[in-house]
Design a protein around this motif. Structure first.
Motif, PDB file in Angstrom:
ATOM      1  N   LEU A  44       0.839  -1.205   0.000  1.00  0.00           N
ATOM      2  CA  LEU A  44       0.000   0.000   0.000  1.00  0.00           C
ATOM      3  C   LEU A  44       0.875   1.257   0.000  1.00  0.00           C
ATOM      4  CD1 LEU A  44      -2.650  -1.146   2.630  1.00  0.00           C
ATOM      5  CD2 LEU A  44      -2.938  -1.008   0.141  1.00  0.00           C
ATOM      6  N   GLY A  45       0.403   2.270  -0.709  1.00  0.00           N
ATOM      7  CA  GLY A  45       1.108   3.551  -0.700  1.00  0.00           C
ATOM      8  C   GLY A  45       2.445   3.518  -1.398  1.00  0.00           C
ATOM      9  N   HIS A  46       2.601   2.601  -2.359  1.00  0.00           N
ATOM     10  CA  HIS A  46       3.835   2.619  -3.146  1.00  0.00           C
ATOM     11  C   HIS A  46       3.965   3.996  -3.802  1.00  0.00           C
ATOM     12  CE1 HIS A  46       6.737   1.794  -6.300  1.00  0.00           C
ATOM     13  NE2 HIS A  46       7.095   0.729  -5.624  1.00  0.00           N
ATOM     14  N   SER A  47       5.185   4.468  -3.968  1.00  0.00           N
ATOM     15  CA  SER A  47       5.367   5.833  -4.503  1.00  0.00           C
ATOM     16  C   SER A  47       4.770   5.966  -5.899  1.00  0.00           C
ATOM     17  CB  SER A  47       6.841   6.211  -4.516  1.00  0.00           C
ATOM     18  OG  SER A  47       7.575   5.329  -5.330  1.00  0.00           O
ATOM     19  N   GLU A  48       4.725   4.854  -6.646  1.00  0.00           N
ATOM     20  CA  GLU A  48       4.097   4.937  -7.979  1.00  0.00           C
ATOM     21  C   GLU A  48       2.593   5.152  -7.855  1.00  0.00           C
ATOM     22  OE1 GLU A  48       5.830   1.329  -9.516  1.00  0.00           O
ATOM     23  OE2 GLU A  48       7.785   2.302  -9.510  1.00  0.00           O
ATOM     24  N   ARG A  49       1.977   4.622  -6.827  1.00  0.00           N
ATOM     25  CA  ARG A  49       0.544   4.878  -6.610  1.00  0.00           C
ATOM     26  C   ARG A  49       0.326   6.277  -6.026  1.00  0.00           C
ATOM     27  NH1 ARG A  49      -2.806   1.462  -8.278  1.00  0.00           N
ATOM     28  NH2 ARG A  49      -4.373   2.833  -7.393  1.00  0.00           N
ATOM     29  N   ARG A  50       1.238   6.683  -5.147  1.00  0.00           N
ATOM     30  CA  ARG A  50       1.112   8.048  -4.617  1.00  0.00           C
ATOM     31  C   ARG A  50       1.236   9.045  -5.773  1.00  0.00           C
ATOM     32  NH1 ARG A  50       2.108   8.547   1.320  1.00  0.00           N
ATOM     33  NH2 ARG A  50       2.619   6.508   2.176  1.00  0.00           N
ATOM     34  N   ALA A  51       2.146   8.766  -6.734  1.00  0.00           N
ATOM     35  CA  ALA A  51       2.364   9.697  -7.848  1.00  0.00           C
ATOM     36  C   ALA A  51       1.300   9.548  -8.935  1.00  0.00           C
ATOM     37  CB  ALA A  51       3.751   9.468  -8.452  1.00  0.00           C
ATOM     38  N   ASP A  52       0.995   8.311  -9.332  1.00  0.00           N
ATOM     39  CA  ASP A  52       0.090   8.091 -10.473  1.00  0.00           C
ATOM     40  C   ASP A  52      -1.374   8.284 -10.099  1.00  0.00           C
ATOM     41  OD1 ASP A  52       2.413   7.318 -11.708  1.00  0.00           O
ATOM     42  OD2 ASP A  52       1.863   5.217 -11.968  1.00  0.00           O
ATOM     43  N   HIS A  53      -1.715   8.027  -8.852  1.00  0.00           N
ATOM     44  CA  HIS A  53      -3.128   8.026  -8.446  1.00  0.00           C
ATOM     45  C   HIS A  53      -3.419   9.007  -7.318  1.00  0.00           C
ATOM     46  CE1 HIS A  53      -4.009   4.513 -10.978  1.00  0.00           C
ATOM     47  NE2 HIS A  53      -2.790   4.128 -10.661  1.00  0.00           N
ATOM     48  N   GLY A  54      -2.474   9.864  -7.033  1.00  0.00           N
ATOM     49  CA  GLY A  54      -2.714  10.905  -6.031  1.00  0.00           C
ATOM     50  C   GLY A  54      -3.002  10.376  -4.646  1.00  0.00           C
ATOM     51  N   GLU A  55      -2.469   9.218  -4.314  1.00  0.00           N
ATOM     52  CA  GLU A  55      -2.752   8.670  -2.981  1.00  0.00           C
ATOM     53  C   GLU A  55      -2.038   9.495  -1.911  1.00  0.00           C
ATOM     54  OE1 GLU A  55      -2.305   4.461  -2.521  1.00  0.00           O
ATOM     55  OE2 GLU A  55      -3.600   4.022  -4.223  1.00  0.00           O
ATOM     56  N   THR A  56      -2.786   9.840  -0.885  1.00  0.00           N
ATOM     57  CA  THR A  56      -2.238  10.609   0.236  1.00  0.00           C
ATOM     58  C   THR A  56      -2.003   9.679   1.423  1.00  0.00           C
ATOM     59  OG1 THR A  56      -4.421  10.995   1.145  1.00  0.00           O
ATOM     60  CG2 THR A  56      -3.625  12.596  -0.482  1.00  0.00           C
ATOM     61  N   ASP A  57      -1.366  10.214   2.442  1.00  0.00           N
ATOM     62  CA  ASP A  57      -1.185   9.421   3.663  1.00  0.00           C
ATOM     63  C   ASP A  57      -2.542   8.954   4.206  1.00  0.00           C
ATOM     64  OD1 ASP A  57       1.572   9.723   3.557  1.00  0.00           O
ATOM     65  OD2 ASP A  57       1.582  11.439   4.914  1.00  0.00           O
ATOM     66  N   ALA A  58      -3.544   9.824   4.122  1.00  0.00           N
ATOM     67  CA  ALA A  58      -4.872   9.452   4.650  1.00  0.00           C
ATOM     68  C   ALA A  58      -5.480   8.300   3.838  1.00  0.00           C
ATOM     69  CB  ALA A  58      -5.793  10.671   4.632  1.00  0.00           C
ATOM     70  N   THR A  59      -5.279   8.332   2.518  1.00  0.00           N
ATOM     71  CA  THR A  59      -5.771   7.233   1.681  1.00  0.00           C
ATOM     72  C   THR A  59      -5.098   5.933   2.091  1.00  0.00           C
ATOM     73  OG1 THR A  59      -5.567   8.829  -0.148  1.00  0.00           O
ATOM     74  CG2 THR A  59      -6.143   6.573  -0.737  1.00  0.00           C
ATOM     75  N   VAL A  60      -3.801   6.013   2.237  1.00  0.00           N
ATOM     76  CA  VAL A  60      -3.024   4.808   2.544  1.00  0.00           C
ATOM     77  C   VAL A  60      -3.445   4.249   3.906  1.00  0.00           C
ATOM     78  CG1 VAL A  60      -0.693   3.897   2.897  1.00  0.00           C
ATOM     79  CG2 VAL A  60      -1.106   5.610   1.108  1.00  0.00           C
ATOM     80  N   ARG A  61      -3.645   5.147   4.847  1.00  0.00           N
ATOM     81  CA  ARG A  61      -4.066   4.721   6.186  1.00  0.00           C
ATOM     82  C   ARG A  61      -5.424   3.990   6.119  1.00  0.00           C
ATOM     83  NH1 ARG A  61      -3.358   7.648  11.575  1.00  0.00           N
ATOM     84  NH2 ARG A  61      -4.993   6.813  12.869  1.00  0.00           N
ATOM     85  N   ALA A  62      -6.353   4.548   5.345  1.00  0.00           N
ATOM     86  CA  ALA A  62      -7.678   3.916   5.229  1.00  0.00           C
ATOM     87  C   ALA A  62      -7.565   2.545   4.563  1.00  0.00           C
ATOM     88  CB  ALA A  62      -8.614   4.827   4.434  1.00  0.00           C
ATOM     89  N   LYS A  63      -6.698   2.443   3.572  1.00  0.00           N
ATOM     90  CA  LYS A  63      -6.503   1.156   2.902  1.00  0.00           C
ATOM     91  C   LYS A  63      -5.849   0.141   3.848  1.00  0.00           C
ATOM     92  CE  LYS A  63      -6.327   2.913  -1.818  1.00  0.00           C
ATOM     93  NZ  LYS A  63      -5.687   2.747  -3.126  1.00  0.00           N
ATOM     94  N   PRO A  74      -0.719  -5.560   5.712  1.00  0.00           N
ATOM     95  CA  PRO A  74      -0.345  -4.421   4.871  1.00  0.00           C
ATOM     96  C   PRO A  74       1.171  -4.195   4.875  1.00  0.00           C
ATOM     97  CG  PRO A  74      -1.482  -3.665   6.869  1.00  0.00           C
ATOM     98  CD  PRO A  74      -1.303  -5.141   6.997  1.00  0.00           C
ATOM     99  N   ILE A  75       1.692  -3.882   3.712  1.00  0.00           N
ATOM    100  CA  ILE A  75       3.093  -3.443   3.581  1.00  0.00           C
ATOM    101  C   ILE A  75       3.019  -1.988   3.143  1.00  0.00           C
ATOM    102  CG2 ILE A  75       5.295  -3.765   2.388  1.00  0.00           C
ATOM    103  CD1 ILE A  75       4.447  -6.676   1.836  1.00  0.00           C
ATOM    104  N   VAL A  76       3.236  -1.083   4.068  1.00  0.00           N
ATOM    105  CA  VAL A  76       3.073   0.345   3.783  1.00  0.00           C
ATOM    106  C   VAL A  76       4.415   0.942   3.363  1.00  0.00           C
ATOM    107  CG1 VAL A  76       2.562   2.597   4.807  1.00  0.00           C
ATOM    108  CG2 VAL A  76       1.051   0.636   5.241  1.00  0.00           C
ATOM    109  N   CYS A  77       4.406   1.580   2.196  1.00  0.00           N
ATOM    110  CA  CYS A  77       5.636   2.143   1.633  1.00  0.00           C
ATOM    111  C   CYS A  77       5.774   3.621   1.990  1.00  0.00           C
ATOM    112  CB  CYS A  77       5.626   2.023   0.111  1.00  0.00           C
ATOM    113  SG  CYS A  77       5.428   0.332  -0.474  1.00  0.00           S
ATOM    114  N   VAL A  78       6.992   3.985   2.334  1.00  0.00           N
ATOM    115  CA  VAL A  78       7.346   5.388   2.588  1.00  0.00           C
ATOM    116  C   VAL A  78       8.676   5.661   1.897  1.00  0.00           C
ATOM    117  CG1 VAL A  78       6.128   5.484   4.808  1.00  0.00           C
ATOM    118  CG2 VAL A  78       8.534   4.784   4.750  1.00  0.00           C
ATOM    119  N   GLY A  79       8.970   6.922   1.672  1.00  0.00           N
ATOM    120  CA  GLY A  79      10.264   7.242   1.064  1.00  0.00           C
ATOM    121  C   GLY A  79      10.251   8.633   0.467  1.00  0.00           C
ATOM    122  N   GLU A  80      11.420   9.251   0.498  1.00  0.00           N
ATOM    123  CA  GLU A  80      11.551  10.632   0.054  1.00  0.00           C
ATOM    124  C   GLU A  80      11.921  10.721  -1.425  1.00  0.00           C
ATOM    125  OE1 GLU A  80      13.911   8.942   1.483  1.00  0.00           O
ATOM    126  OE2 GLU A  80      15.782   9.444   0.454  1.00  0.00           O
TER     127      GLU A  80
END
Ligand code: PGA
Length: 257
Positions: free
Chosen positions: A96-115, A126-132
Protein backbone atom coordinates in the motif's frame (compact mmCIF):
# COMPACT_ATOMS: atom_id res chain seq x y z
CA UNK A 1 18.67 -7.44 10.37
CA UNK A 2 16.84 -7.18 13.63
CA UNK A 3 17.71 -9.98 16.09
CA UNK A 4 14.91 -12.55 16.25
CA UNK A 5 13.09 -11.20 13.19
CA UNK A 6 12.95 -13.48 10.16
CA UNK A 7 13.62 -11.48 7.00
CA UNK A 8 11.04 -11.14 4.23
CA UNK A 9 11.96 -10.84 0.59
CA UNK A 10 8.97 -9.51 -1.34
CA UNK A 11 8.75 -9.28 -5.12
CA UNK A 12 6.75 -6.38 -6.54
CA UNK A 13 5.97 -7.51 -10.07
CA UNK A 14 4.28 -4.19 -10.90
CA UNK A 15 2.47 -4.15 -14.27
CA UNK A 16 4.33 -7.03 -15.88
CA UNK A 17 3.54 -10.41 -17.34
CA UNK A 18 0.95 -12.51 -19.11
CA UNK A 19 -0.96 -15.24 -17.29
CA UNK A 20 1.58 -17.76 -18.57
CA UNK A 21 4.57 -15.62 -17.64
CA UNK A 22 3.25 -15.00 -14.14
CA UNK A 23 2.71 -18.74 -13.67
CA UNK A 24 6.18 -19.57 -14.96
CA UNK A 25 7.83 -17.01 -12.69
CA UNK A 26 5.84 -18.15 -9.66
CA UNK A 27 6.67 -21.77 -10.40
CA UNK A 28 10.37 -21.02 -10.71
CA UNK A 29 10.36 -19.13 -7.38
CA UNK A 30 8.49 -21.99 -5.71
CA UNK A 31 10.89 -24.60 -7.08
CA UNK A 32 13.87 -22.51 -6.01
CA UNK A 33 12.54 -22.27 -2.47
CA UNK A 34 12.54 -26.06 -2.04
CA UNK A 35 15.05 -27.00 0.62
CA UNK A 36 14.56 -23.79 2.55
CA UNK A 37 15.82 -20.24 2.41
CA UNK A 38 16.94 -17.87 5.16
CA UNK A 39 13.96 -15.57 4.45
CA UNK A 40 10.21 -15.70 3.97
CA UNK A 41 9.22 -15.16 0.35
CA UNK A 42 6.32 -13.16 -1.05
CA UNK A 43 5.38 -12.39 -4.66
CA UNK A 44 2.97 -9.61 -5.61
CA UNK A 45 1.53 -9.96 -9.12
CA UNK A 46 -1.15 -7.75 -10.67
CA UNK A 47 -4.74 -8.14 -9.46
CA UNK A 48 -5.41 -10.16 -12.59
CA UNK A 49 -2.84 -12.78 -11.67
CA UNK A 50 -3.31 -13.03 -7.89
CA UNK A 51 -5.77 -15.94 -7.92
CA UNK A 52 -3.85 -18.02 -10.44
CA UNK A 53 -0.50 -17.47 -8.77
CA UNK A 54 -2.01 -18.17 -5.33
CA UNK A 55 -3.46 -21.48 -6.59
CA UNK A 56 -0.09 -22.43 -8.02
CA UNK A 57 1.74 -21.58 -4.80
CA UNK A 58 -0.79 -23.13 -2.41
CA UNK A 59 1.02 -25.40 0.03
CA UNK A 60 4.40 -23.88 -0.84
CA UNK A 61 6.38 -21.53 1.41
CA UNK A 62 5.92 -18.67 -1.06
CA UNK A 63 3.13 -16.25 -0.11
CA UNK A 64 1.13 -14.06 -2.48
CA UNK A 65 0.24 -10.40 -2.13
CA UNK A 66 -1.46 -7.69 -4.14
CA UNK A 67 -0.13 -4.25 -5.04
CA UNK A 68 -3.09 -2.20 -3.81
CA UNK A 69 -6.61 -2.49 -2.46
CA UNK A 70 -9.61 -0.21 -2.00
CA UNK A 71 -10.44 1.26 1.39
CA UNK A 72 -14.02 -0.05 1.27
CA UNK A 73 -14.91 -3.71 1.78
CA UNK A 74 -17.28 -3.63 -1.19
CA UNK A 75 -19.42 -1.23 -3.16
CA UNK A 76 -19.84 0.86 -6.28
CA UNK A 77 -16.19 1.51 -7.14
CA UNK A 78 -15.69 0.68 -10.78
CA UNK A 79 -12.29 -0.78 -11.55
CA UNK A 80 -11.23 -1.22 -7.93
CA UNK A 81 -10.58 -4.36 -5.90
CA UNK A 82 -11.45 -4.80 -2.23
CA UNK A 83 -9.26 -6.36 0.43
CA UNK A 84 -11.71 -9.21 1.23
CA UNK A 85 -11.68 -10.15 -2.48
CA UNK A 86 -7.90 -10.41 -2.39
CA UNK A 87 -8.03 -12.52 0.74
CA UNK A 88 -10.62 -14.76 -0.93
CA UNK A 89 -8.37 -15.10 -3.99
CA UNK A 90 -5.52 -16.38 -1.83
CA UNK A 91 -3.51 -13.26 -1.04
CA UNK A 92 -2.10 -12.81 2.46
CA UNK A 93 -0.36 -9.45 1.98
CA UNK A 94 -0.96 -6.18 0.17
CA UNK A 95 1.49 -3.42 -0.77
CA UNK A 96 0.00 0.00 0.00
CA UNK A 97 1.11 3.55 -0.70
CA UNK A 98 3.84 2.62 -3.15
CA UNK A 99 5.37 5.83 -4.50
CA UNK A 100 4.10 4.94 -7.98
CA UNK A 101 0.54 4.88 -6.61
CA UNK A 102 1.11 8.05 -4.62
CA UNK A 103 2.36 9.70 -7.85
CA UNK A 104 0.09 8.09 -10.47
CA UNK A 105 -3.13 8.03 -8.45
CA UNK A 106 -2.71 10.90 -6.03
CA UNK A 107 -2.75 8.67 -2.98
CA UNK A 108 -2.24 10.61 0.24
CA UNK A 109 -1.18 9.42 3.66
CA UNK A 110 -4.87 9.45 4.65
CA UNK A 111 -5.77 7.23 1.68
CA UNK A 112 -3.02 4.81 2.54
CA UNK A 113 -4.07 4.72 6.19
CA UNK A 114 -7.68 3.92 5.23
CA UNK A 115 -6.50 1.16 2.90
CA UNK A 116 -4.25 -0.29 5.61
CA UNK A 117 -7.23 -0.40 7.96
CA UNK A 118 -9.29 -2.19 5.31
CA UNK A 119 -6.49 -4.66 4.64
CA UNK A 120 -6.05 -5.49 8.31
CA UNK A 121 -9.79 -5.90 8.78
CA UNK A 122 -9.79 -8.42 5.91
CA UNK A 123 -6.90 -10.39 7.39
CA UNK A 124 -4.30 -9.13 4.94
CA UNK A 125 -0.92 -7.96 6.18
CA UNK A 126 -0.35 -4.42 4.87
CA UNK A 127 3.09 -3.44 3.58
CA UNK A 128 3.07 0.34 3.78
CA UNK A 129 5.64 2.14 1.63
CA UNK A 130 7.35 5.39 2.59
CA UNK A 131 10.26 7.24 1.06
CA UNK A 132 11.55 10.63 0.05
CA UNK A 133 12.09 12.13 -3.40
CA UNK A 134 15.54 13.16 -4.51
CA UNK A 135 14.71 16.84 -4.01
CA UNK A 136 13.61 16.12 -0.45
CA UNK A 137 16.83 14.21 0.26
CA UNK A 138 18.99 16.96 -1.22
CA UNK A 139 17.15 19.47 0.95
CA UNK A 140 18.05 17.40 4.04
CA UNK A 141 14.42 16.49 4.63
CA UNK A 142 14.48 12.71 4.03
CA UNK A 143 13.96 11.73 7.66
CA UNK A 144 11.28 14.36 8.26
CA UNK A 145 9.36 13.26 5.15
CA UNK A 146 9.49 9.61 6.14
CA UNK A 147 8.44 10.37 9.72
CA UNK A 148 5.46 12.37 8.47
CA UNK A 149 4.46 9.59 6.08
CA UNK A 150 4.65 7.05 8.90
CA UNK A 151 2.58 9.20 11.23
CA UNK A 152 -0.08 9.74 8.57
CA UNK A 153 -0.18 6.37 6.82
CA UNK A 154 -0.19 3.86 9.66
CA UNK A 155 -3.48 3.05 11.39
CA UNK A 156 -3.51 2.40 15.12
CA UNK A 157 -4.24 -1.27 14.43
CA UNK A 158 -1.00 -1.66 12.48
CA UNK A 159 0.63 -3.48 15.38
CA UNK A 160 -1.80 -6.37 15.31
CA UNK A 161 -3.32 -7.49 12.03
CA UNK A 162 -6.13 -9.98 12.47
CA UNK A 163 -5.83 -13.67 11.59
CA UNK A 164 -5.16 -15.49 9.32
CA UNK A 165 -2.28 -13.26 8.38
CA UNK A 166 -1.45 -12.57 12.01
CA UNK A 167 1.41 -10.50 13.30
CA UNK A 168 2.05 -6.87 12.61
CA UNK A 169 2.06 -4.72 9.53
CA UNK A 170 5.24 -4.23 7.55
CA UNK A 171 7.02 -1.03 6.48
CA UNK A 172 8.94 -0.65 3.22
CA UNK A 173 11.39 2.23 3.03
CA UNK A 174 11.76 3.03 -0.65
CA UNK A 175 13.55 6.23 -1.60
CA UNK A 176 11.71 7.33 -4.74
CA UNK A 177 14.94 8.22 -6.55
CA UNK A 178 16.33 4.70 -6.04
CA UNK A 179 13.37 2.87 -7.60
CA UNK A 180 14.23 1.38 -10.96
CA UNK A 181 17.27 3.64 -11.35
CA UNK A 182 20.13 1.36 -10.33
CA UNK A 183 21.05 3.92 -7.65
CA UNK A 184 20.85 3.24 -3.92
CA UNK A 185 21.51 5.32 -0.83
CA UNK A 186 24.79 4.67 0.99
CA UNK A 187 24.70 1.91 3.57
CA UNK A 188 25.08 4.56 6.27
CA UNK A 189 22.05 6.45 4.93
CA UNK A 190 19.94 3.29 4.79
CA UNK A 191 20.95 2.36 8.34
CA UNK A 192 20.19 5.87 9.58
CA UNK A 193 16.71 6.07 8.14
CA UNK A 194 15.80 2.51 9.14
CA UNK A 195 16.93 3.44 12.65
CA UNK A 196 14.65 6.46 12.59
CA UNK A 197 11.74 4.32 11.38
CA UNK A 198 12.40 1.80 14.16
CA UNK A 199 12.41 4.56 16.76
CA UNK A 200 9.08 5.93 15.46
CA UNK A 201 7.51 2.45 15.42
CA UNK A 202 8.73 1.68 18.93
CA UNK A 203 7.49 5.04 20.22
CA UNK A 204 4.03 4.48 18.76
CA UNK A 205 3.55 0.71 19.06
CA UNK A 206 5.86 -0.28 21.93
CA UNK A 207 7.23 -3.82 21.89
CA UNK A 208 5.31 -4.65 18.72
CA UNK A 209 7.12 -1.81 16.99
CA UNK A 210 10.46 -3.29 17.99
CA UNK A 211 9.65 -6.46 16.10
CA UNK A 212 7.95 -5.03 13.00
CA UNK A 213 9.69 -5.79 9.75
CA UNK A 214 11.19 -2.81 7.95
CA UNK A 215 12.05 -3.68 4.33
CA UNK A 216 14.39 -1.73 2.10
CA UNK A 217 13.33 -1.20 -1.53
CA UNK A 218 14.92 0.54 -4.49
CA UNK A 219 17.32 -1.12 -6.94
CA UNK A 220 17.99 -4.10 -4.68
CA UNK A 221 19.94 -6.67 -6.69
CA UNK A 222 21.91 -9.86 -6.01
CA UNK A 223 25.09 -7.76 -6.01
CA UNK A 224 24.06 -5.30 -3.27
CA UNK A 225 21.55 -7.37 -1.28
CA UNK A 226 23.95 -8.98 1.19
CA UNK A 227 25.40 -5.68 2.35
CA UNK A 228 22.00 -3.98 2.59
CA UNK A 229 20.31 -6.89 4.36
CA UNK A 230 23.11 -7.03 6.94
CA UNK A 231 22.38 -3.47 8.12
CA UNK A 232 20.66 -2.94 11.47
CA UNK A 233 16.86 -2.63 11.22
CA UNK A 234 16.79 -3.89 7.62
CA UNK A 235 14.50 -6.90 7.84
CA UNK A 236 14.20 -7.78 4.18
CA UNK A 237 13.60 -6.23 0.81
CA UNK A 238 10.85 -5.05 -1.52
CA UNK A 239 12.26 -5.93 -4.90
CA UNK A 240 10.94 -4.65 -8.23
CA UNK A 241 12.97 -5.29 -11.36
CA UNK A 242 15.11 -8.09 -9.95
CA UNK A 243 12.01 -9.97 -8.79
CA UNK A 244 11.02 -10.60 -12.42
CA UNK A 245 14.01 -12.93 -12.81
CA UNK A 246 13.56 -15.94 -10.52
CA UNK A 247 17.29 -16.60 -10.20
CA UNK A 248 17.96 -13.02 -9.11
CA UNK A 249 15.04 -12.97 -6.67
CA UNK A 250 16.20 -16.24 -5.11
CA UNK A 251 19.79 -14.98 -4.94
CA UNK A 252 18.55 -11.95 -2.99
CA UNK A 253 16.69 -14.29 -0.61
CA UNK A 254 19.84 -16.37 -0.09
CA UNK A 255 21.74 -13.17 0.70
CA UNK A 256 19.51 -12.71 3.76
CA UNK A 257 21.24 -15.65 5.48
P1 PGA B 1 13.12 -1.69 -8.11
O1 PGA B 1 11.66 -1.38 -7.53
O2 PGA B 1 13.67 -2.86 -7.34
O3 PGA B 1 12.89 -2.00 -9.56
O4 PGA B 1 13.95 -0.46 -7.90
C1 PGA B 1 11.38 -1.50 -6.16
C2 PGA B 1 9.96 -1.09 -5.89
O5 PGA B 1 9.47 -0.12 -6.49
O6 PGA B 1 9.27 -1.74 -5.08
Amino acid sequence: MTPGVRPLIAGNWKMHGTVAEAAALAGAVRDGAVGGLPADLLVCPTFLHVAGVAALLAGSPVAVGAQDCHAAAKGAHTGDVAAPMLRDAGATHVILGHSERRADHGETDATVRAKAEAAAAAGLTPIVCVGETEAERLAGRAEAVVEAQLAGSLPDGFAGVVAPAGGAGIIAYEPVWAIGTGRTPTEADIAAIHGTIRARLAARFGAAGQGMRILYGGSMKPGNARAILALPNVDGGLVGGASLVAADFLAIARAAG
